[in-house]
Design an enzyme around this catalytic site. Sequence first.
Site, mmCIF file in Angstrom:
data_model
loop_
_atom_site.group_PDB
_atom_site.id
_atom_site.type_symbol
_atom_site.label_atom_id
_atom_site.label_comp_id
_atom_site.label_asym_id
_atom_site.label_seq_id
_atom_site.Cartn_x
_atom_site.Cartn_y
_atom_site.Cartn_z
ATOM 1 N N CYS A 126 0.838 -1.214 0.000
ATOM 2 C CA CYS A 126 0.000 0.000 0.000
ATOM 3 C C CYS A 126 0.866 1.254 0.000
ATOM 4 C CB CYS A 126 -0.909 0.021 1.223
ATOM 5 S SG CYS A 126 -2.045 -1.368 1.294
HETATM 6 C C1 BEZ Z 1 0.514 -4.595 1.791
HETATM 7 O O1 BEZ Z 1 -0.050 -3.555 1.475
HETATM 8 O O2 BEZ Z 1 1.718 -4.718 1.740
HETATM 9 C C2 BEZ Z 1 -0.274 -5.774 2.255
HETATM 10 C C3 BEZ Z 1 -1.461 -5.594 2.920
HETATM 11 C C4 BEZ Z 1 -2.167 -6.691 3.369
HETATM 12 C C5 BEZ Z 1 -1.657 -7.975 3.122
HETATM 13 C C6 BEZ Z 1 -0.478 -8.134 2.420
HETATM 14 C C7 BEZ Z 1 0.213 -7.035 1.978
#
Ligand code: BEZ
Length: 211
Positions: free
Chosen positions: A45
Site C-alpha cells: 500500500c
Molecule cells: C501490503 O499492502 O503490503 C499488504 C497488505 C495486506 C496484506 C499483504 C500485503
Amino acid sequence: MSLHLGDIVPDFTAQTTQGPISFHDWLGDSWGILFSHPKNFTPVCTTELGQVAHLKSEFDKRGVKVIGLSVDTIENHPAWVQDIKDATGSTLNFPLIADANKKVSTLYDLIHPNVSDTATVRSVFVIGPDKKLKLSITYPASTGRNFQEILRVVDSLQLTAKHAVATPVDWKSGDDVIIVPSLNDEAAKERFPNGWKTVKPYLRVVPQPGQ
Ligand code: BEZ
C-alpha cells in the site's frame, strides 16, 4: 451489494486527509477514481500511494480526481502519510478517506470475508462525469496495482465515450483504433470520411480520432 458497470456509484460523506467530503459533490463534473487499499502501514500500500501521488499530474491532465480509501481512523493517517513520503519521496496530494467504521467499504463491497473480515481488497473504480461506473477491478492484497495501466484505461474510456470506436489489445493513446461493430459501413463513411482498413468485415481499423 456489488456494483455493476453503468450503475450510479453510491454517494457518501466521509472524513478525509483533506477534510470532510460529500462524494458526489466532491466529484462535481469530473471523472473520478476511487481506490481502496487494505490497511495503513503495510508495504505494498505504501508503494501504491506514493506512485499515485507521483502520477497526480497525469490524472489532472485527463481531468480525473483521485481519492484513496482505507479502513483506518483519520488520526492514524498523518503518520502513514509521513511514512509514504519517507519511503517513496512523494507527498500525498490527493484525499485519503478514513473509513474506520467501514461505511464506504460496505457500500462499495470492499470487504471480502473469505479473504479478510477487516482489511479491504484492492479495488479501483473509474467513475464518469455522469457518476456512472465505467470500470472496476479488484486485486488481492498481495498484488500491487499498475497505475500506468489505470491511466491507459482512462485514455480508452475517455476516447470511446466521445467517438464510435473501441480500442484493441494492448492499445495505448496514439495507436489505431477499431470502428464499433454497431456502426454499419454507410454510417461509418460519415464518421470516418478518410476511410478505414478492413481486416475482416467486423474488424475495421482507423487512426485514433482527434489526433
Ligand atoms: C501490503 O499492502 O503490503 C499488504 C497488505 C495486506 C496484506 C499483504 C500485503
